[in-house]
Design a protein around this motif. Structure first.
Motif, mmCIF file in Angstrom:
data_model
loop_
_atom_site.group_PDB
_atom_site.id
_atom_site.type_symbol
_atom_site.label_atom_id
_atom_site.label_comp_id
_atom_site.label_asym_id
_atom_site.label_seq_id
_atom_site.Cartn_x
_atom_site.Cartn_y
_atom_site.Cartn_z
ATOM 1 N N ASP A 184 10.601 1.775 -11.661
ATOM 2 C CA ASP A 184 9.968 0.495 -11.309
ATOM 3 C C ASP A 184 9.653 -0.283 -12.590
ATOM 4 O OD1 ASP A 184 9.317 0.767 -8.255
ATOM 5 O OD2 ASP A 184 8.619 2.640 -9.120
ATOM 6 N N ASN A 229 5.392 3.432 2.580
ATOM 7 C CA ASN A 229 6.316 3.505 3.712
ATOM 8 C C ASN A 229 5.656 2.877 4.947
ATOM 9 O OD1 ASN A 229 8.490 4.118 5.277
ATOM 10 N ND2 ASN A 229 8.344 6.339 5.041
ATOM 11 N N HIS A 253 3.660 4.146 8.193
ATOM 12 C CA HIS A 253 2.200 4.367 8.116
ATOM 13 C C HIS A 253 1.369 3.379 8.948
ATOM 14 C CE1 HIS A 253 1.686 1.809 4.146
ATOM 15 N NE2 HIS A 253 1.186 1.119 5.130
ATOM 16 N N TRP A 291 1.233 5.814 -1.263
ATOM 17 C CA TRP A 291 0.902 6.977 -2.088
ATOM 18 C C TRP A 291 1.856 7.184 -3.261
ATOM 19 C CZ3 TRP A 291 -2.289 11.471 -2.442
ATOM 20 C CH2 TRP A 291 -3.491 11.342 -1.760
ATOM 21 N N GLU A 301 12.684 1.621 -3.394
ATOM 22 C CA GLU A 301 12.514 2.962 -2.802
ATOM 23 C C GLU A 301 13.440 3.985 -3.459
ATOM 24 O OE1 GLU A 301 11.514 5.528 -1.185
ATOM 25 O OE2 GLU A 301 9.762 4.751 -0.161
ATOM 26 N N ARG A 319 12.157 10.716 -14.927
ATOM 27 C CA ARG A 319 11.520 9.841 -15.907
ATOM 28 C C ARG A 319 10.362 10.588 -16.569
ATOM 29 N NH1 ARG A 319 9.738 6.512 -10.534
ATOM 30 N NH2 ARG A 319 7.792 7.601 -10.154
ATOM 31 N N TYR A 352 0.825 -1.209 0.000
ATOM 32 C CA TYR A 352 0.000 0.000 0.000
ATOM 33 C C TYR A 352 0.862 1.263 0.000
ATOM 34 C CZ TYR A 352 -3.352 3.363 1.802
ATOM 35 O OH TYR A 352 -4.152 4.451 1.967
ATOM 36 N N SER A 398 4.264 8.076 -6.329
ATOM 37 C CA SER A 398 4.361 9.419 -6.919
ATOM 38 C C SER A 398 3.264 9.573 -7.967
ATOM 39 C CB SER A 398 5.706 9.607 -7.610
ATOM 40 O OG SER A 398 6.750 9.452 -6.686
ATOM 41 N N THR A 451 -3.402 12.066 15.586
ATOM 42 C CA THR A 451 -2.241 11.968 14.690
ATOM 43 C C THR A 451 -2.630 12.442 13.293
ATOM 44 O OG1 THR A 451 -2.811 9.667 14.219
ATOM 45 C CG2 THR A 451 -1.262 10.044 16.009
ATOM 46 N N ASN A 511 3.174 6.726 14.972
ATOM 47 C CA ASN A 511 2.632 5.367 15.050
ATOM 48 C C ASN A 511 3.357 4.464 16.041
ATOM 49 O OD1 ASN A 511 0.245 5.271 13.559
ATOM 50 N ND2 ASN A 511 1.404 5.466 11.657
ATOM 51 N N SER A 564 4.646 10.600 4.823
ATOM 52 C CA SER A 564 6.073 10.716 5.169
ATOM 53 C C SER A 564 6.865 11.385 4.061
ATOM 54 C CB SER A 564 6.649 9.332 5.464
ATOM 55 O OG SER A 564 6.875 8.629 4.267
ATOM 56 N N GLN A 565 6.203 11.679 2.938
ATOM 57 C CA GLN A 565 6.948 12.255 1.809
ATOM 58 C C GLN A 565 7.312 13.705 2.115
ATOM 59 O OE1 GLN A 565 5.714 11.196 -2.234
ATOM 60 N NE2 GLN A 565 4.236 9.763 -1.399
HETATM 61 P P1 PGD Z 1 3.929 7.904 2.001
HETATM 62 O O1 PGD Z 1 4.754 8.666 2.950
HETATM 63 O O2 PGD Z 1 3.187 8.666 0.966
HETATM 64 O O3 PGD Z 1 2.934 7.109 2.931
HETATM 65 O O4 PGD Z 1 1.075 5.837 3.916
HETATM 66 P P2 PGD Z 1 2.028 5.825 2.636
HETATM 67 O O5 PGD Z 1 2.854 4.595 2.744
HETATM 68 O O6 PGD Z 1 1.244 6.053 1.407
HETATM 69 O O7 PGD Z 1 4.828 6.784 1.337
HETATM 70 C C1 PGD Z 1 5.019 6.650 -0.029
HETATM 71 C C2 PGD Z 1 6.428 6.115 -0.284
HETATM 72 O O8 PGD Z 1 6.539 5.800 -1.657
HETATM 73 C C3 PGD Z 1 7.512 7.129 0.010
HETATM 74 O O9 PGD Z 1 8.484 6.568 0.842
HETATM 75 C C4 PGD Z 1 8.091 7.467 -1.374
HETATM 76 O O10 PGD Z 1 9.465 7.745 -1.378
HETATM 77 C C5 PGD Z 1 7.804 6.204 -2.160
HETATM 78 N N1 PGD Z 1 7.687 6.424 -3.603
HETATM 79 C C6 PGD Z 1 7.262 7.540 -4.227
HETATM 80 N N2 PGD Z 1 7.274 7.354 -5.563
HETATM 81 C C7 PGD Z 1 7.705 6.104 -5.800
HETATM 82 C C8 PGD Z 1 7.919 5.359 -6.980
HETATM 83 O O11 PGD Z 1 7.718 5.795 -8.107
HETATM 84 N N3 PGD Z 1 8.361 4.075 -6.844
HETATM 85 C C9 PGD Z 1 8.619 3.536 -5.626
HETATM 86 N N4 PGD Z 1 9.033 2.279 -5.600
HETATM 87 N N5 PGD Z 1 8.440 4.233 -4.478
HETATM 88 C C10 PGD Z 1 7.969 5.504 -4.557
HETATM 89 C C11 PGD Z 1 0.076 6.762 4.065
HETATM 90 C C12 PGD Z 1 -1.038 6.203 4.967
HETATM 91 O O12 PGD Z 1 -0.680 6.454 6.333
HETATM 92 C C13 PGD Z 1 -2.346 6.806 4.690
HETATM 93 S S1 PGD Z 1 -2.872 6.942 3.054
HETATM 94 C C14 PGD Z 1 -3.192 7.200 5.683
HETATM 95 S S2 PGD Z 1 -4.662 8.000 5.344
HETATM 96 C C15 PGD Z 1 -2.955 6.886 7.089
HETATM 97 N N6 PGD Z 1 -3.013 8.046 7.897
HETATM 98 C C16 PGD Z 1 -2.595 7.965 9.167
HETATM 99 C C17 PGD Z 1 -3.068 8.836 10.221
HETATM 100 O O13 PGD Z 1 -3.915 9.711 10.031
HETATM 101 N N7 PGD Z 1 -2.536 8.660 11.440
HETATM 102 C C18 PGD Z 1 -1.653 7.693 11.705
HETATM 103 N N8 PGD Z 1 -1.200 7.543 12.954
HETATM 104 N N9 PGD Z 1 -1.216 6.874 10.750
HETATM 105 C C19 PGD Z 1 -1.634 6.953 9.509
HETATM 106 N N10 PGD Z 1 -1.163 6.109 8.563
HETATM 107 C C20 PGD Z 1 -1.691 6.036 7.242
#
Ligand code: PGD
Length: 837
Positions: free
Chosen positions: A561, A484, A488, A150, A509, A531, A148, A152, A699, A791, A708-709
């Motif tokens: 990827d 991440n 998350h 977000w 990553e 890219r 799971y 890019s 949170t 978390n 975390s981005q």
């Molecule tokens: P991101 O930080 O967006 O968090 O969790 P999510 O895992 O989506 O992580 C995306 C990762 O993908 C980043 O590390 C980035 O570098 C990497 N990435 C970006 N582009 C690419 C790519 O092209 N290829 C590859 N291989 N990697 C890439 C988010 C999740 O957290 C969500 S959606 C929600 S709603 C939740 N919210 C909460 C909350 O409100 N409170 C808490 N305590 N915890 C939550 N967790 C959840």
């Protein structure tokens, strides 16, 4: 609507000859790929909008929004120069023990021992071999590809879909059900409204501004969350909030925090205790009935089951009337306020705009079910400017949909059938991804996303879920891209124990995130700026098609990827390679294909339409295409057709009506989610706070990150306190604890401990603290998180047996001033590496 004059102006501008961007030249000396801009600008996009990137000597030196549509600055848009280069993983790596012996890889050392740099081909061969070995020895259901995240922006380089495409072709995988954003709501809403509702277009903002007299922002901070969108933000949501501020409409924010949005709009702030909104709504509902202000005609015509709910409301079953007095005791909002709000909402056009935080909690199904029930009692659903909306705070919901071409994207194909190591073919259309026929040992082909740690730790356990029984598979291979999860997922320490169980973890990553550090095989990925890709903006508005042109050469040995999965596919034979790559297509071929198909769609629209130029012209010109809303979309009202004719335009529920009581949900006999909305006491809330854990932790999503981005960029200097994530605390609580603004504090409970930086304020309810999610987990050798990852403190329990959504906002904590010497941060550095840089 686009008038003829605008149409001609646009056609003229689009038919202009493509100009080569200045400085377009190859340079051998700088190593810049031929065709990349060395000095000049390039258009790209991120979740935080279409960006103009300025390049100097082949480096990104500046980043700004491609267009300015609001007075509000979006700081996320300015940090690409930092984001592109900082904390990058430059080479493929394998964890030491895994490289030594993948059959005995000592998973307990994951995240603790050094990485070793390996050549790319070796890393690819290792992934292919170990994946094959796991499939052969443990079956397809030992492979978790739910992955799971977000990722890019970009419709080609869609990391998760590419992973699914590859894992499908090579035999299948265990996936994830639902998401973290709306885990509870998207499961309950189909029973209540017949659609998941949370990702639906909203009654247009034009209607809100013209007809609403009162807007209630319930548990949301749109000024923060509208800085991003799933595709790329079109920024118009913020522009509409600016118009709301200038209007005469009364705005009320119901939230334990007086948010930026509340301050900006000059809203009335009502601060309930966290996790008690259902009680507050019940108190209002009771008041409406007591004063005979509920809309009986609406309830009779459009809903079912109100009478069952009414018995509960009036305490006929349990002897407890859910009166304003009862509600006030629970939620901490005064009886007078509860009564006043009920009367106010009933007396004028009121739009209840709810965020999603309150359903990211234990019993998270209840708040939105109750909100819909309250809106039914007010009788304004489907009218201009009244009712409720669950997506005004997200992806620019309510911005009218434009008439234009829609760019499609990479798909996950279908599962490949293999017998004795030979590829037989793809499963038929009839066996879609949802059909778990390939998991032939009776376990589940997908698990609710937030149950991942539980599933890893408890193979074979039966999980009740949405009327079904799921059995956790025995996962021995995790493949994660574009997310991440170490940050998350709730309860980090439990999650880490879970991640140290399978034999293999592969991660793709861009950055040295905590998840990357937990890999066995780690592949470095290009950022979106390295890219070519294409995206749309808006999610609901479909307003732009944005070219995402490669701006810089890949950093280190990072690869897309798409490239990695193409190379992996070769290890499974030419047929798999050709299926994966659609006969050896390059990313640019897909971009062209998606664009051309959108262009075809628009050909039937007639002349009052923004034309799309040829792909070559669009790409060379490097300017987004903007589509226009129609008169119909500007006047659009959610549920208007249902209200006009509930028989002809019945909802997708069992009864075709709004189900205040759902016989189907009731039939599951879940104690924690029954047949109608109810108040349930959470296992941790201020009602049972103790000396050990006196504070309720929320949170929220940070306004300075996307989850975390961007955490590792210089943007952190704006908000971090002595390098730590800020924690908001009420000034009276801080005074009692001897905590001053800017102090570092330790926040802790039985699950873990983190350091954070105190922000002392009166814009949070007493007894509540807010630590935004998404700070990169950064443990010292005793497990104290030095950066403040929320978390570490949250609980990993399912919202209920119905949805199994996450409970990120249901935790109690303690807090104290941190007086020891401050440990330095290591979150953004590479871990220990041998033989590498
Ligand atoms: P991101 O930080 O967006 O968090 O969790 P999510 O895992 O989506 O992580 C995306 C990762 O993908 C980043 O590390 C980035 O570098 C990497 N990435 C970006 N582009 C690419 C790519 O092209 N290829 C590859 N291989 N990697 C890439 C988010 C999740 O957290 C969500 S959606 C929600 S709603 C939740 N919210 C909460 C909350 O409100 N409170 C808490 N305590 N915890 C939550 N967790 C959840």
């Amino acid at each position: 609507m686009l008038d003829r004059r605008k149409f001609l102006k646009l056609s003229a501008s689009l038919s202009a000859l493509p100009l080569l961007p200045s400085g377009l030249q190859a340079s051998k000396s700088t190593g810049i790929k031929p065709g990349l801009v060395r000095n000049g600008s390039v258009i790209s996009a991120a979740h935080w909008g279409a960006l103009k990137l300025v390049l100097k000597e082949g480096k990104i030196v500046k980043s700004e929004p491609w267009e300015k549509v609001t007075e509000m600055d979006n700081p996320l848009q300015h940090y690409t120069p930092c984001l592109a280069y900082r904390s990058r993983i430059k080479y493929p790596f394998v964890r030491q023990s895994y490289l030594k012996d993948p059959n005995n890889p000592k998973p307990e050392l994951r995240g603790k021992e050094p990485f070793i740099r390996v050549p790319y081909e070796q890393a690819i061969a290792l992934v292919a071999e170990q994946l094959r070995k796991t499939r052969e020895s443990k079956g397809n259901n030992a492979i978790f590809g739910g992955s799971y995240g977000w990722k890019s922006s970009g419709n080609v380089h869609n990391a998760r879909t590419l992973l699914h495409r590859f894992l499908n072709l090579t035999g299948g995988f265990v996936g994830g059900l639902g998401d973290y954003s709306t885990g509870a709501s998207q499961v309950i809403m189909p029973y209540v409204l017949g659609s998941i509702e949370v990702y639906e277009q909203q009654t247009s903002w034009e209607n809100i501004l013209t007809y609403s007299k009162c807007v209630v922002i319930w548990g949301a901070d749109p000024l923060a969350t509208l800085r991003i969108a799933w595709t790329a933000t079109d920024q118009r949501g913020l522009a509409y909030f600016e118009k709301l501020k200038k209007s005469q409409i009364k705005v009320i924010c119901i939230d334990p925090v007086r948010t930026d949005t509340a301050d900006f709009l000059g809203a009335e702030w009502i601060a309930p205790r966290p996790n008690t909104d259902v009680a507050l709504m019940l108190g209002m509902a009771y008041q409406l009935v007591a004063t005979n202000k509920h809309d009986k005609k609406f309830l009779d015509t459009y809903t079912t089951g109100f009478e069952v709910f009414l018995e509960y409301l009036q305490g006929k079953k349990d002897g407890v009337p859910k009166s304003p007095e009862w509600a006030s005791e629970i939620c901490g909002v005064s009886v007078a306020t509860i009564k006043r709000l009920a009367t106010l909402f009933a007396s004028q056009q009121t739009m209840l705009m709810s965020g999603w935080a309150m359903q990211r909690a234990q019993h998270g199904e209840q708040p939105h079910w109750m909100l819909v029930t309250l809106a039914c009692m007010l009788g304004q659903i489907g009218t201009k400017g009244g009712g409720f909306g669950l997506s005004y705070h997200y992806s620019n919901g309510g911005v009218p949909t434009c008439k234009g071409g829609v760019i499609s994207g990479m798909n996950a194909l279908r599962r490949g059938i293999w017998k004795e190591g030979k590829f037989i073919g793809l499963v038929s259309e009839a066996h879609s991804e949802d059909v778990p026929e390939w998991l032939d040992d009776g376990t589940s082909s997908a698990i609710p996303v937030a149950r991942i740690a539980d599933a890893l730790l408890n193979p074979g356990k039966t999980l009740e879920h949405n009327g079904q029984k799921l059995i956790y598979p025995d996962i021995d291979f995790i493949y994660w891209v574009g997310g991440n999860p170490i940050v998350h997922q709730q309860d980090t320490n439990k999650n880490l124990r879970a991640w140290r169980k399978p034999r293999t973890v592969v991660v793709h990553e861009i950055y040295w995130t905590p998840t990357a550090k937990m890999a066995d095989i780690l592949l470095p990925i290009t950022s979106a700026y390295e890219r070519d890709d294409i995206t749309m903006s808006g999610d609901y508005s479909n307003m732009h098609i944005i070219p995402m042109k490669q701006a810089i050469a890949p950093v280190g040995e990072s690869k897309d990827d798409y490239q990695i999965f193409s190379d992996l596919s070769r290890h499974y034979g030419q047929e798999i390679f050709e299926l994966f790559t659609q006969k050896n297509q390059k990313p640019k071929d897909f971009i062209r294909e998606y664009y051309e198909s959108a262009r075809q769609q628009t050909k039937s629209f007639g002349e009052l339409f923004t034309p799309m130029p040829s792909f070559e012209e669009f790409w060379a010109k490097n300017v987004p295409i903007t589509f226009q809303p129609t008169a119909e979309s500007q006047e659009w009202v959610r549920f208007a057709d249902f209200i006009e004719d509930p028989i002809l335009n019945a909802l997708g529920t069992d009864s075709g009506l709004i189900e205040i009581y759902s016989p189907r949900v009731a039939s599951y006999k879940y104690q924690d989610c029954q047949g109608h909305p109810m108040w349930f006491e959470p296992s941790e809330w201020l009602g049972n706070a103790s000396k050990q854990t006196p504070f309720h932790l929320i949170t929220s999503h940070s306004k300075y990150r996307l989850h975390s981005q961007l955490c590792q960029t210089r943007l952190r200097d704006i908000y971090a306190i002595q390098g730590r994530e800020p924690i908001l605390i009420h000034k009276k609580d801080a005074k009692r604890l001897g905590i001053k603004n800017g102090d570092v504090v330790r926040v802790f409970n039985a699950r873990g401990e983190v350091l954070a930086g105190a922000v002392v304020s009166d814009c949070i309810r007493q007894g509540v603290v807010r630590l935004c999610e998404g700070s990169w987990y950064d443990p010292d050798n005793k497990g104290l998180c030095k950066s403040g990852s929320a978390n570490v403190l949250t609980m990993d329990k399912p919202a209920s047996r119905l949805s199994n959504g996450n409970c990120a906002h249901t935790s109690l904590v303690n807090i104290e001033k941190y007086t020891k010497p401050l440990p330095p941060l290591s979150a953004f550095h590479a871990p220990k590496i041998r033989n590498g840089s």
